[in-house]
Every structure is written in C-alpha cells, then in structure tokens.
Design a protein around this motif. Sequence first.
Motif, PDB file in Angstrom:
ATOM      1  N   THR A 155       0.821  -1.205   0.000  1.00  0.00           N
ATOM      2  CA  THR A 155       0.000   0.000   0.000  1.00  0.00           C
ATOM      3  C   THR A 155       0.856   1.257   0.000  1.00  0.00           C
ATOM      4  OG1 THR A 155      -1.817  -1.124   1.127  1.00  0.00           O
ATOM      5  CG2 THR A 155      -1.784   1.266   1.253  1.00  0.00           C
ATOM      6  N   LEU A 156       1.945   1.248   0.751  1.00  0.00           N
ATOM      7  CA  LEU A 156       2.839   2.404   0.746  1.00  0.00           C
ATOM      8  C   LEU A 156       3.385   2.651  -0.660  1.00  0.00           C
ATOM      9  CD1 LEU A 156       4.341   4.587   2.422  1.00  0.00           C
ATOM     10  CD2 LEU A 156       6.226   2.955   2.607  1.00  0.00           C
ATOM     11  N   HIS A 168       7.585   8.055  -3.568  1.00  0.00           N
ATOM     12  CA  HIS A 168       8.875   8.408  -4.159  1.00  0.00           C
ATOM     13  C   HIS A 168       9.113   7.519  -5.373  1.00  0.00           C
ATOM     14  CE1 HIS A 168      13.256   8.817  -4.694  1.00  0.00           C
ATOM     15  NE2 HIS A 168      13.119   9.981  -4.100  1.00  0.00           N
ATOM     16  N   PRO A 169       9.678   8.057  -6.459  1.00  0.00           N
ATOM     17  CA  PRO A 169       9.875   7.238  -7.664  1.00  0.00           C
ATOM     18  C   PRO A 169      10.822   6.061  -7.459  1.00  0.00           C
ATOM     19  CG  PRO A 169      10.915   9.396  -7.901  1.00  0.00           C
ATOM     20  CD  PRO A 169      10.051   9.468  -6.691  1.00  0.00           C
ATOM     21  N   GLN A 170      11.649   6.087  -6.414  1.00  0.00           N
ATOM     22  CA  GLN A 170      12.560   4.973  -6.164  1.00  0.00           C
ATOM     23  C   GLN A 170      12.175   4.153  -4.933  1.00  0.00           C
ATOM     24  OE1 GLN A 170      16.460   7.153  -6.459  1.00  0.00           O
ATOM     25  NE2 GLN A 170      16.987   5.408  -7.745  1.00  0.00           N
ATOM     26  N   ALA A 171      10.978   4.367  -4.407  1.00  0.00           N
ATOM     27  CA  ALA A 171      10.564   3.631  -3.215  1.00  0.00           C
ATOM     28  C   ALA A 171      10.553   2.118  -3.465  1.00  0.00           C
ATOM     29  CB  ALA A 171       9.187   4.103  -2.755  1.00  0.00           C
ATOM     30  N   ALA A 180      16.571  10.073   0.523  1.00  0.00           N
ATOM     31  CA  ALA A 180      15.621  10.607  -0.455  1.00  0.00           C
ATOM     32  C   ALA A 180      14.254   9.927  -0.318  1.00  0.00           C
ATOM     33  CB  ALA A 180      16.168  10.429  -1.867  1.00  0.00           C
ATOM     34  N   VAL A 181      14.250   8.592  -0.175  1.00  0.00           N
ATOM     35  CA  VAL A 181      12.987   7.856  -0.024  1.00  0.00           C
ATOM     36  C   VAL A 181      12.336   8.192   1.311  1.00  0.00           C
ATOM     37  CG1 VAL A 181      11.951   5.562   0.162  1.00  0.00           C
ATOM     38  CG2 VAL A 181      13.706   6.005  -1.576  1.00  0.00           C
ATOM     39  N   ARG A 182      13.142   8.254   2.360  1.00  0.00           N
ATOM     40  CA  ARG A 182      12.597   8.561   3.695  1.00  0.00           C
ATOM     41  C   ARG A 182      11.927   9.933   3.724  1.00  0.00           C
ATOM     42  NH1 ARG A 182      17.017   9.468   8.025  1.00  0.00           N
ATOM     43  NH2 ARG A 182      17.055  11.458   6.883  1.00  0.00           N
ATOM     44  N   GLU A 183      12.573  10.929   3.116  1.00  0.00           N
ATOM     45  CA  GLU A 183      12.022  12.286   3.152  1.00  0.00           C
ATOM     46  C   GLU A 183      10.661  12.371   2.467  1.00  0.00           C
ATOM     47  OE1 GLU A 183      14.999  14.820   1.485  1.00  0.00           O
ATOM     48  OE2 GLU A 183      16.143  14.950   3.368  1.00  0.00           O
ATOM     49  N   SER A 184      10.456  11.547   1.431  1.00  0.00           N
ATOM     50  CA  SER A 184       9.177  11.567   0.716  1.00  0.00           C
ATOM     51  C   SER A 184       8.140  10.632   1.320  1.00  0.00           C
ATOM     52  CB  SER A 184       9.401  11.188  -0.752  1.00  0.00           C
ATOM     53  OG  SER A 184      10.162  12.171  -1.426  1.00  0.00           O
ATOM     54  N   SER A 196      10.102  15.293 -11.456  1.00  0.00           N
ATOM     55  CA  SER A 196       8.939  14.613 -10.881  1.00  0.00           C
ATOM     56  C   SER A 196       8.231  15.502  -9.869  1.00  0.00           C
ATOM     57  CB  SER A 196       9.364  13.293 -10.228  1.00  0.00           C
ATOM     58  OG  SER A 196      10.224  13.516  -9.128  1.00  0.00           O
ATOM     59  N   LYS A 197       8.993  16.385  -9.180  1.00  0.00           N
ATOM     60  CA  LYS A 197       8.386  17.267  -8.200  1.00  0.00           C
ATOM     61  C   LYS A 197       7.600  18.404  -8.846  1.00  0.00           C
ATOM     62  CE  LYS A 197      11.724  16.308  -4.517  1.00  0.00           C
ATOM     63  NZ  LYS A 197      12.779  16.868  -3.633  1.00  0.00           N
ATOM     64  N   ASP A 198       7.798  18.621 -10.155  1.00  0.00           N
ATOM     65  CA  ASP A 198       7.067  19.662 -10.849  1.00  0.00           C
ATOM     66  C   ASP A 198       5.598  19.301 -11.040  1.00  0.00           C
ATOM     67  OD1 ASP A 198       9.266  21.292 -11.018  1.00  0.00           O
ATOM     68  OD2 ASP A 198       9.823  20.643 -13.039  1.00  0.00           O
ATOM     69  N   PHE A 199       5.261  18.006 -10.942  1.00  0.00           N
ATOM     70  CA  PHE A 199       3.885  17.569 -11.066  1.00  0.00           C
ATOM     71  C   PHE A 199       3.147  17.845  -9.751  1.00  0.00           C
ATOM     72  CE2 PHE A 199       6.059  15.264 -14.320  1.00  0.00           C
ATOM     73  CZ  PHE A 199       5.128  15.036 -15.319  1.00  0.00           C
ATOM     74  N   PRO A 200       1.856  18.177  -9.815  1.00  0.00           N
ATOM     75  CA  PRO A 200       1.084  18.304  -8.565  1.00  0.00           C
ATOM     76  C   PRO A 200       1.167  17.000  -7.767  1.00  0.00           C
ATOM     77  CG  PRO A 200      -0.170  19.144 -10.437  1.00  0.00           C
ATOM     78  CD  PRO A 200       1.042  18.463 -11.012  1.00  0.00           C
TER      79      PRO A 200
END
Length: 283
Positions: free
Chosen positions: A68-69, A75-78, A104-108, A148-152
């Motif tokens: 589910t996460l 995150h794109p690399q989760a 990076a994954v943790r922050e997202s 990727s962050k440019d997308f809503p």
Amino acid sequence: MHLSCLLLLLSLAAHAGAFDLGQTTRCVPVPPQMSVCQDVPYSEMRLPNLLGHSSLEEAVPRSDDWRTLLHTGCHPQARAFVCSLVAPVCLDRFIQPCRSMCVAVRESCAPVLACHGHAWPEALDCDRFPAQDDTCLTPLPKHISAFSKDFPQPVCQSCPSVEEAPSLKTVLDALCLNDFAVKAKISRRRLPSADPELTVEGPVELIQRGPLLPYDTVSLIQRWLLINLRCALPLVRPGRAQLYLITGTMRATGSIQLSSLFPWLKKDMHIAAAARKWKHHKC
C-alpha cells in the motif's frame, strides 16, 4: 491492505540493523508471489535478505506489507529501495541502497507513514547504509527528481468536507473558491487483493482544470485516496462505487489539497446544473 499492517513489518524488521553482511547466503528465484518486486531487472535474490528473512515463506508475506505504501507513489525509487532490502539481487556481494537513496525515499515516504500514525522504522535508519560509492544503489539524478516534483503531488491533510444534496449556490461557491474540480468515480474492493483497495474507476472529467494535468489526474486522485485512507475509506462501502464532484486547491509547495466532496447522485440535479453553468458563471 492498510498501512497499519506495516506495524507488523516494523516489529519483525527490528533486528535488521544488526544484519551480518558476511553470513552465508543462497540464491533463489524471485517468486511470482512477491508482487511488489516483479519488475526488478533480475531473476534471482539472496536469502537471508537485508531484513533478515531467511526463507521465502517469511519474505513474501513481509514484502506484501509494503504494497500500500508503494501504491501511494511517495517516491519514484521507493520500490527499488524496498526490493533491494526484501529481494536483494544475487551477485557476489550484497548491493545495498546508498545512504543518500535511503534519505531521499525517507524524506518523501515518512510523511505518508506519519499520516497513518507510524514513524519511519528505526531498523531502516539511513545511517546503517553505506555512503555513496560504486557498490550501492544511488538516488535519481537531481534533474530527474526535480522534474517529478514539478507535477502536482497529493499529501497528507485533514479530511475534506463531504456534503450530500448541496444547493446550487453551495456547489457554485465551491467551484469559485477552489483551483480545480473533477468528476470521478471512486470504487472500493470487497476483498483484499494485490491491487489498491480504493481506485478511481474509469476516466475523470475535468470540470475546472486549474493546475491539474489531464494525463496525471486519475493517478493523482488515486494516490490522494491511499495517502489519506482515514478520510477516503468512509467515502465508499466495500464492493461499491460512488461518483463524486471533488474540489481542491494548489499549495505554493506544488501539493494539492482537497477541499470538498459532493456525492453525485442521479436524483441530485444541483451538481449537474452547477457543472453546466460553471463555464459561463461569474464568481
């Protein structure tokens, strides 16, 4: 499966920080039952894995706890991060995620866990992973991550209002006060499966486009539902689907926040009338 199931994973992974990279391991095929890692670019994995699971009977159910996460797209690399731990590629040495990739994954993804009352697992403390070098998985280049962050993006929020049988004025006011409005059908599975419990069924209709991207809107709304499950689950009964008019705003950070949801029932003429009038309505 709800994110609360991750509690089981976290308790079972508590000893992962002490995992011995020098212990004897064996290579086994990545099983088809491990659905979260079916797209990895290799066919064999190591056991025990980096979470200390010594058998597929243990590793496969625990990998499902992440499903589910991962569906939230936090995150794109989760997925690559999770699979490097639960199904590490079978080479002459363990290939761990780099510390920078973990961060990076943790922050997202940590905010998504926090939305459901869970902290980032101590067993996945990023300091346990190696500094970036040639033998660990690196994060995406900054220009790709920035793109990727440019997308809503959907985020955790307080639950939006849900109002049945609204007046025509109420709906038009909601359209005036918000940045976007979409007509979407939300469905909920009756029984657990490998797919998300809540999905957006079919295409969505953009009543007021605002900052939304037409080709990303279905994914955006679905990820919002999975991140904000405590708000989303009461919207639809198991095994049913419900049509909604959904309004929301765009924050300065680029994230979206849903403001109100109106159940779009056949007998309710005010929502349909507001949608027709909107193009020519002056706020």
